[in-house]
Scaffold this motif. Sequence first.
Motif, short mmCIF file in Angstrom:
data_model
loop_
_atom_site.label_atom_id
_atom_site.label_comp_id
_atom_site.label_asym_id
_atom_site.label_seq_id
_atom_site.Cartn_x
_atom_site.Cartn_y
_atom_site.Cartn_z
N ARG A 68 10.93 13.22 7.55
CA ARG A 68 10.49 13.38 6.08
C ARG A 68 10.82 12.25 6.25
O ARG A 68 11.42 11.17 6.30
CB ARG A 68 11.21 14.25 5.18
CG ARG A 68 11.22 15.30 5.02
CD ARG A 68 12.16 16.21 3.69
NE ARG A 68 12.00 17.42 4.09
CZ ARG A 68 10.92 18.34 3.52
NH1 ARG A 68 9.60 17.59 3.52
NH2 ARG A 68 11.21 19.73 3.63
N ASP A 69 10.48 11.29 4.93
CA ASP A 69 10.17 9.80 4.64
C ASP A 69 11.69 9.76 3.55
O ASP A 69 11.93 10.43 3.55
CB ASP A 69 8.78 9.30 3.87
CG ASP A 69 7.82 9.57 2.85
OD1 ASP A 69 9.15 10.84 2.25
OD2 ASP A 69 7.08 9.80 2.59
N ALA A 107 11.15 8.93 0.10
CA ALA A 107 10.62 9.26 -0.88
C ALA A 107 10.95 11.34 -0.27
O ALA A 107 10.86 11.88 -1.64
CB ALA A 107 9.44 9.41 -1.01
N GLY A 108 11.60 11.57 0.54
CA GLY A 108 11.77 13.41 0.92
C GLY A 108 9.82 13.96 1.32
O GLY A 108 10.18 15.03 1.43
N ARG A 109 8.37 12.92 1.45
CA ARG A 109 7.44 14.03 2.03
C ARG A 109 7.81 14.43 3.34
O ARG A 109 8.31 13.53 3.98
CB ARG A 109 6.68 12.99 1.46
CG ARG A 109 5.38 12.97 1.83
CD ARG A 109 3.84 12.04 1.48
NE ARG A 109 4.78 10.87 3.07
CZ ARG A 109 3.95 10.83 3.43
NH1 ARG A 109 2.81 11.97 4.12
NH2 ARG A 109 4.28 9.57 4.31
N LEU A 110 7.53 15.31 3.19
CA LEU A 110 7.18 15.74 4.75
C LEU A 110 6.08 14.58 5.72
O LEU A 110 4.45 14.93 5.53
CB LEU A 110 7.03 17.17 4.63
CG LEU A 110 6.08 17.61 6.20
CD1 LEU A 110 8.24 17.80 7.20
CD2 LEU A 110 6.02 19.58 6.07
N VAL A 111 6.56 14.76 6.88
CA VAL A 111 5.55 13.76 7.80
C VAL A 111 5.45 14.86 8.93
O VAL A 111 3.92 14.30 9.05
CB VAL A 111 6.45 12.20 8.17
CG1 VAL A 111 5.99 11.14 9.08
CG2 VAL A 111 6.98 11.57 6.75
N ARG A 171 -0.68 11.08 12.06
CA ARG A 171 1.11 11.61 12.29
C ARG A 171 1.87 10.70 12.58
O ARG A 171 2.96 9.78 12.31
CB ARG A 171 0.83 12.87 12.33
CG ARG A 171 2.24 13.59 12.88
CD ARG A 171 1.97 15.26 13.35
NE ARG A 171 3.19 15.72 13.69
CZ ARG A 171 3.54 15.54 14.98
NH1 ARG A 171 2.84 15.00 15.86
NH2 ARG A 171 4.24 16.02 15.16
N ASP A 229 1.82 7.27 11.06
CA ASP A 229 3.28 7.48 10.11
C ASP A 229 4.43 7.97 10.57
O ASP A 229 5.39 7.28 10.10
CB ASP A 229 3.12 8.77 9.13
CG ASP A 229 1.88 8.61 8.00
OD1 ASP A 229 1.71 7.52 7.93
OD2 ASP A 229 1.68 9.45 7.96
#
Length: 91
Positions: free
Chosen positions: A6-7, A9-13, A47, A50
């Motif tokens: 995750r980044d 901010a908690g976003r799944l990468v 991906r 990222d």
Amino acid sequence: MNAPIRDAAGRLVAIGDLGYPDHRVLMEYDGEQHRTDDRQFGRDVDRLDDLAHLGWRVVRFTKAHRGAALRARFDRVRDELVARGWTPGAS
């Protein structure tokens, strides 16, 4: 294995195949669909970018990595881990 990445901010990468999160090294196996499916290829490009932005080093494997080529890929993973602070033999 298959741990979410995750980044800030908690976003799944990504959900990596085999990762070493303490050192931000990820091993990924790319099957045929990664090469032949345009949508999959496009997702992979984003991906991987990222993951690089987050400081991850991705070592990719394919079916062509057998024998000496497979050993060379594992050596690459080891080199990346050492470069990022891992000490072989340390517990």
